[in-house]
Scaffold this motif. Structure first.
Motif, PDB file in Angstrom:
ATOM      1  N   LYS A  73       0.742  -1.358  -0.080  1.00 46.59           N
ATOM      2  CA  LYS A  73       0.044   0.048   0.156  1.00 46.59           C
ATOM      3  C   LYS A  73       1.084   1.459  -0.016  1.00 46.59           C
ATOM      4  O   LYS A  73       1.901   1.248   0.671  1.00 46.59           O
ATOM      5  CB  LYS A  73      -0.838   0.560   1.690  1.00 46.59           C
ATOM      6  CG  LYS A  73      -2.410  -1.153   1.305  1.00 46.59           C
ATOM      7  CD  LYS A  73      -3.430  -0.790   2.348  1.00 46.59           C
ATOM      8  CE  LYS A  73      -3.666  -2.404   2.562  1.00 46.59           C
ATOM      9  NZ  LYS A  73      -5.384  -2.208   3.312  1.00 46.59           N
ATOM     10  N   GLN A  74       0.695   2.336  -1.028  1.00 46.37           N
ATOM     11  CA  GLN A  74       1.337   3.729  -0.712  1.00 46.37           C
ATOM     12  C   GLN A  74       0.714   4.591   0.233  1.00 46.37           C
ATOM     13  O   GLN A  74      -0.221   5.286   0.070  1.00 46.37           O
ATOM     14  CB  GLN A  74       1.319   3.979  -2.695  1.00 46.37           C
ATOM     15  CG  GLN A  74       2.148   3.254  -3.404  1.00 46.37           C
ATOM     16  CD  GLN A  74       3.463   2.782  -3.163  1.00 46.37           C
ATOM     17  OE1 GLN A  74       4.240   3.962  -2.671  1.00 46.37           O
ATOM     18  NE2 GLN A  74       3.611   1.991  -2.955  1.00 46.37           N
TER      19      GLN A  74
ATOM     20  N   SER B 291       0.907   7.521   3.162  1.00 41.56           N
ATOM     21  CA  SER B 291       2.207   8.859   4.539  1.00 41.56           C
ATOM     22  C   SER B 291       2.677   7.995   5.520  1.00 41.56           C
ATOM     23  O   SER B 291       2.039   7.368   5.951  1.00 41.56           O
ATOM     24  CB  SER B 291       1.826   9.703   3.851  1.00 41.56           C
ATOM     25  OG  SER B 291       0.509  10.240   4.743  1.00 41.56           O
TER      26      SER B 291
ATOM     27  N   GLU C 272      11.353   1.819   7.739  1.00 45.85           N
ATOM     28  CA  GLU C 272      10.773   1.634   6.578  1.00 45.85           C
ATOM     29  C   GLU C 272      12.574   1.152   5.643  1.00 45.85           C
ATOM     30  O   GLU C 272      13.314   1.900   6.286  1.00 45.85           O
ATOM     31  CB  GLU C 272      10.459   2.812   5.297  1.00 45.85           C
ATOM     32  CG  GLU C 272      11.048   4.225   5.402  1.00 45.85           C
ATOM     33  CD  GLU C 272       9.976   4.875   4.762  1.00 45.85           C
ATOM     34  OE1 GLU C 272       8.363   4.991   4.543  1.00 45.85           O
ATOM     35  OE2 GLU C 272      10.945   5.525   4.189  1.00 45.85           O
TER      36      GLU C 272
END
Length: 192
Positions: free
Chosen positions: A103-104, A106, A121
């Motif tokens: 999933k992209q 923020s 990350e």
């Protein structure tokens, strides 16, 4: 500063006029002082034992190779496991972190969804037998990178590399987050 002696003439016999009556504190006063001390100690203990919440996002595979994807997932698992052994650090489970795989989002969205203050990350890039792992610690509230690291290794023993890199990441994060010492697991061989 300095010190200098001060001398007083000692009286040989105290007179009754100079003896002051001693006031003993009341029981209520003593209990009130103890209550204030207990509240203060509790507040101090809570203030000094605050936990840090860190989520490890699934490490991305930039090589688009299934073998690298397995390595990236295993590295994510190792970082979660090693971070969870640090005192005053709470880490969401693998299940929660891997729900965000692919999933992209923020940093703010991912942090809000996982309920954490910090995110870890990273990505894995493999070229032949060379392996490069990049990792970053991100503060969720303002999306700032607080720390980043790069680990270059030759791909020989996958498990040893995962363990070495995850420990390097966690030790760097522990120092950066100023958290407690590591809770070690029992080594059965050392125990025996």
């Amino acid at each position: 500063g300095g010190y200098r002696p001060v001398f007083f003439e000692r009286e040989t016999v105290p007179t009754l006029a100079k003896i002051r009556p001693v006031c003993l504190p009341s029981v209520a006063g003593v209990l009130a002082a103890l209550a204030v001390a207990a509240v203060g100690a509790t507040w101090w203990a809570r203030a000094n034992s605050s936990t840090v919440t860190v989520a490890v996002l699934p490490v991305g595979d930039r090589s688009h190779d299934p073998a690298s994807d397995y390595f990236a997932d295993g590295l994510t698992d190792e970082v979660i496991r090693n971070l969870s052994m640090i005192e005053r650090v709470t880490v969401p489970s693998r299940t929660s972190s891997f729900a965000l795989k692919g999933k992209q989002l923020s940093a703010g969205e991912a942090g809000k969804q996982l309920g954490v203050e910090y995110l870890v990350e990273g990505s894995v890039l493999q070229a032949g037998q060379q392996l490069r792992v990049t990792v970053a610690l991100i503060r969720v509230r303002d999306d700032f990178v607080l720390w980043s690291g790069r680990f270059d290794r030759e791909l020989t023993d996958v498990f040893a590399i995962q363990d070495e890199i995850s420990r390097g990441i966690v030790n760097s994060l522990r120092l950066k987050l100023n958290t407690g010492r590591r809770r070690y697991e029992t080594n059965l061989e050392a125990y025996d």
